[in-house]
Scaffold this motif. Structure first.
Motif, PDB file in Angstrom:
ATOM      1  N   TRP A   1      11.201   9.746   0.211  1.00 19.30           N
ATOM      2  CA  TRP A   1      12.645   9.561   0.190  1.00 19.30           C
ATOM      3  C   TRP A   1      13.275  10.420  -0.919  1.00 19.30           C
ATOM      4  N   LEU A   2      12.677  10.384  -2.119  1.00 19.89           N
ATOM      5  CA  LEU A   2      13.206  11.176  -3.234  1.00 19.89           C
ATOM      6  C   LEU A   2      13.153  12.666  -2.924  1.00 19.89           C
ATOM      7  N   GLY A  23       0.761  -1.246   0.000  1.00 20.54           N
ATOM      8  CA  GLY A  23       0.000   0.000   0.000  1.00 20.54           C
ATOM      9  C   GLY A  23       0.787   1.288   0.000  1.00 20.54           C
ATOM     10  N   ASP A  24       1.846   1.413   0.805  1.00 17.83           N
ATOM     11  CA  ASP A  24       2.461   2.728   0.925  1.00 17.83           C
ATOM     12  C   ASP A  24       3.840   2.825   0.289  1.00 17.83           C
ATOM     13  N   PHE A  25       4.191   1.903  -0.586  1.00 22.80           N
ATOM     14  CA  PHE A  25       5.517   1.955  -1.214  1.00 22.80           C
ATOM     15  C   PHE A  25       5.700   3.259  -1.990  1.00 22.80           C
TER      16      PHE A  25
END
Length: 161
Positions: A156-157, A147-149
């Motif tokens: 992060w980016l 779900g939260d990938f």
């Protein structure tokens, strides 16, 4: 199949210098396309003769597909011979079904990265296409379904920027 077997046996016996000469002479009344199809079945005879129980029942389209697979992949004949030996088909229909199944591409294990992809995390694969400033990075795999990938990757980016 039987025509191909006759031509191959005649060449093996030395009646003709090679299978092509046997095909041209024995089936001179057949069209060139028909002789070519018969010639394709010679591959089946050479690689599968002892393993097939109902070779005469193999339809043209299936036989041509098998011949192409035998020519394209060296190990296909041995694999098919094992399959036929293990299954011991009792009817022509059973044998044809087995032969058709053998032609289908093997299903890839969804947990194993495809060629050219690096396993960078459990179930997440990275493929790099191009180099330098033109490089493209592609993520794939079942680990992306979580779900939260996407949100984690985006955060992060952005934090790097």
């Amino acid at each position: 199949y039987e025509r191909a077997r006759i031509a191959a046996k005649a060449a093996e016996a030395g009646v003709y210098p090679d299978v092509q000469a046997a095909l041209r002479h024995l089936f001179s009344a057949a069209s060139r396309a028909k002789r070519s199809k018969i010639g394709s079945f010679v591959m089946l005879y050479r690689q599968l003769d002892g393993a097939l129980r109902f070779p005469g029942a193999i339809p043209e389209r299936l036989g041509l597909a098998l011949a192409a697979a035998l020519e394209a992949e060296a190990a296909f004949g041995a694999r098919l011979t094992r399959m036929l030996g293990d299954a011991k088909p009792k009817t022509p229909t059973d044998e044809q079904s087995l032969l058709a199944r053998a032609l289908r591409p093997a299903k890839r294990d969804p947990q194993v990265p495809p060629k050219g992809h690096d396993d960078i995390a459990p179930g997440i694969w990275l493929q790099v296409v191009g180099k330098g400033a033109d490089a493209r990075y592609m993520l794939s795999g079942p680990g992306l379904a979580g779900g939260d990938f996407r949100a984690q990757l985006t955060d992060w980016l952005r934090s790097r920027g």
